[in-house]
Design an enzyme around this catalytic site. Structure first.
Site, PDB file in Angstrom:
ATOM      1  N   LEU A  67      48.274  28.689  36.027  1.00 10.37           N
ATOM      2  CA  LEU A  67      48.721  28.675  34.639  1.00 10.37           C
ATOM      3  C   LEU A  67      48.593  30.041  33.982  1.00 10.37           C
ATOM      4  O   LEU A  67      47.696  30.825  34.297  1.00 10.37           O
ATOM      5  CB  LEU A  67      47.905  27.661  33.831  1.00 10.37           C
ATOM      6  CG  LEU A  67      48.055  26.192  34.231  1.00 10.37           C
ATOM      7  CD1 LEU A  67      47.180  25.326  33.331  1.00 10.37           C
ATOM      8  CD2 LEU A  67      49.497  25.740  34.161  1.00 10.37           C
TER       9      LEU A  67
ATOM     10  N   TYR B  53      32.950  44.622  42.838  1.00  8.72           N
ATOM     11  CA  TYR B  53      33.378  44.390  41.459  1.00  8.72           C
ATOM     12  C   TYR B  53      32.278  44.728  40.461  1.00  8.72           C
ATOM     13  O   TYR B  53      32.570  45.126  39.322  1.00  8.72           O
ATOM     14  CB  TYR B  53      33.837  42.945  41.297  1.00  8.72           C
ATOM     15  CG  TYR B  53      35.160  42.670  41.970  1.00  8.72           C
ATOM     16  CD1 TYR B  53      36.341  43.182  41.450  1.00  8.72           C
ATOM     17  CD2 TYR B  53      35.236  41.923  43.144  1.00  8.72           C
ATOM     18  CE1 TYR B  53      37.559  42.961  42.058  1.00  8.72           C
ATOM     19  CE2 TYR B  53      36.454  41.686  43.767  1.00  8.72           C
ATOM     20  CZ  TYR B  53      37.608  42.209  43.224  1.00  8.72           C
ATOM     21  OH  TYR B  53      38.820  41.984  43.845  1.00  8.72           O
TER      22      TYR B  53
ATOM     23  N   SER C 254      46.878  36.870  34.758  1.00 10.41           N
ATOM     24  CA  SER C 254      47.490  36.027  33.725  1.00 10.41           C
ATOM     25  C   SER C 254      46.433  35.767  32.668  1.00 10.41           C
ATOM     26  O   SER C 254      45.263  36.131  32.844  1.00 10.41           O
ATOM     27  CB  SER C 254      48.008  34.709  34.318  1.00 10.41           C
ATOM     28  OG  SER C 254      46.927  33.910  34.780  1.00 10.41           O
TER      29      SER C 254
ATOM     30  N   HIS D 162      44.064  37.301  39.483  1.00 15.95           N
ATOM     31  CA  HIS D 162      44.312  36.383  40.597  1.00 15.95           C
ATOM     32  C   HIS D 162      44.109  37.049  41.948  1.00 15.95           C
ATOM     33  O   HIS D 162      43.533  36.452  42.872  1.00 15.95           O
ATOM     34  CB  HIS D 162      45.753  35.851  40.522  1.00 15.95           C
ATOM     35  CG  HIS D 162      46.008  34.945  39.377  1.00 15.95           C
ATOM     36  ND1 HIS D 162      45.864  33.572  39.451  1.00 15.95           N
ATOM     37  CD2 HIS D 162      46.408  35.200  38.102  1.00 15.95           C
ATOM     38  CE1 HIS D 162      46.165  33.026  38.292  1.00 15.95           C
ATOM     39  NE2 HIS D 162      46.492  33.989  37.453  1.00 15.95           N
TER      40      HIS D 162
ATOM     41  N   LEU E 158      43.967  41.114  44.086  1.00 21.87           N
ATOM     42  CA  LEU E 158      44.085  42.565  44.245  1.00 21.87           C
ATOM     43  C   LEU E 158      44.178  42.818  45.737  1.00 21.87           C
ATOM     44  O   LEU E 158      43.353  42.316  46.510  1.00 21.87           O
ATOM     45  CB  LEU E 158      42.888  43.282  43.642  1.00 21.87           C
ATOM     46  CG  LEU E 158      42.903  44.822  43.659  1.00 21.87           C
ATOM     47  CD1 LEU E 158      42.033  45.370  42.528  1.00 21.87           C
ATOM     48  CD2 LEU E 158      42.442  45.419  44.980  1.00 21.87           C
TER      49      LEU E 158
END
Length: 206
Positions: free
Chosen positions: A111, A168, A97, A122, A124
């Site tokens: 949100l 990451y 988001s 958010h 994976l």
């Protein structure tokens, strides 16, 4: 945003840019046969939740997003999601988001702020039967390329446990410190990634 505006991404041979190590399980193949990548819709939420529930509740006892929250994000901002389908079956996904502050706060968990320029990743997750095949790595690279093609999105941010930071980091994320968000006893590191490089490399990878 209407689900009619969702980007549909056709099956392609995914190639990592020069110099990036290939993910485990992909050293001898560059493609995922019969794989398709597309943005998700609210109708995909149940399948997404089944994968997420198995991946997270079995480990930590909590899910990053529950079914109603998934449906809400996939209604508000489906273009910030991406699913990997194998022969028509959802096998991996990422849900995001928009966020409009420099760092994540607890409010960021629930949100979507349409005016923001940061994509908050958010969750994976990969279906248990398709792990250790490099699908998570290829999905994440594809997702970052997808974000890089959206002019309003300038960077990506996520929070993860320390053990996942090296994963990451391979995709350009760098730690910016402890995250202000915690879930029960779990603490997280916040990571950020500029999308400029992913946009310029899109022709090689996506």
């Amino acid at each position: 945003m209407s689900t009619q505006s969702i980007h549909c991404l056709p099956p392609v041979a995914l190639r990592l840019p020069p110099g990036m190590p290939e993910p485990p399980g992909c050293q001898r193949r560059r493609t995922l046969p019969a794989s398709e990548f597309r943005c998700l819709t609210p109708q995909d939420a149940a399948g997404v939740f089944e994968i997420e529930r198995e991946a997270f509740i079995s480990v930590s006892g909590v899910c990053p997003l529950y079914l109603d929250e998934l449906r809400r994000f996939l209604t508000l901002c489906p273009e910030l999601s991406l699913g990997c389908f194998h022969e028509g079956r959802l096998v991996a996904f990422v849900i995001g988001s928009l966020w409009d502050e420099e760092r994540l706060t607890p409010e960021a968990l629930l949100l979507h702020r349409p005016g923001g320029h940061t994509a908050h990743l958010h969750v994976l997750a990969v279906h248990r039967a398709f792990r250790q095949q490099g699908r998570g790595s290829l999905l994440l690279w594809r997702y970052l390329c997808h974000l890089g093609g959206q002019p309003a999105v300038r960077r990506a941010v996520l929070m993860c446990e320390d053990a996942l930071v090296p994963f990451y980091a391979r995709f350009g994320f760098h730690p910016v410190g402890p995250c202000a968000v915690s879930v029960g006893p779990l603490a997280f590191t916040e990571l950020q990634c500029s999308l400029q490089g992913h946009a310029s490399l899109r022709r090689y990878s996506c």
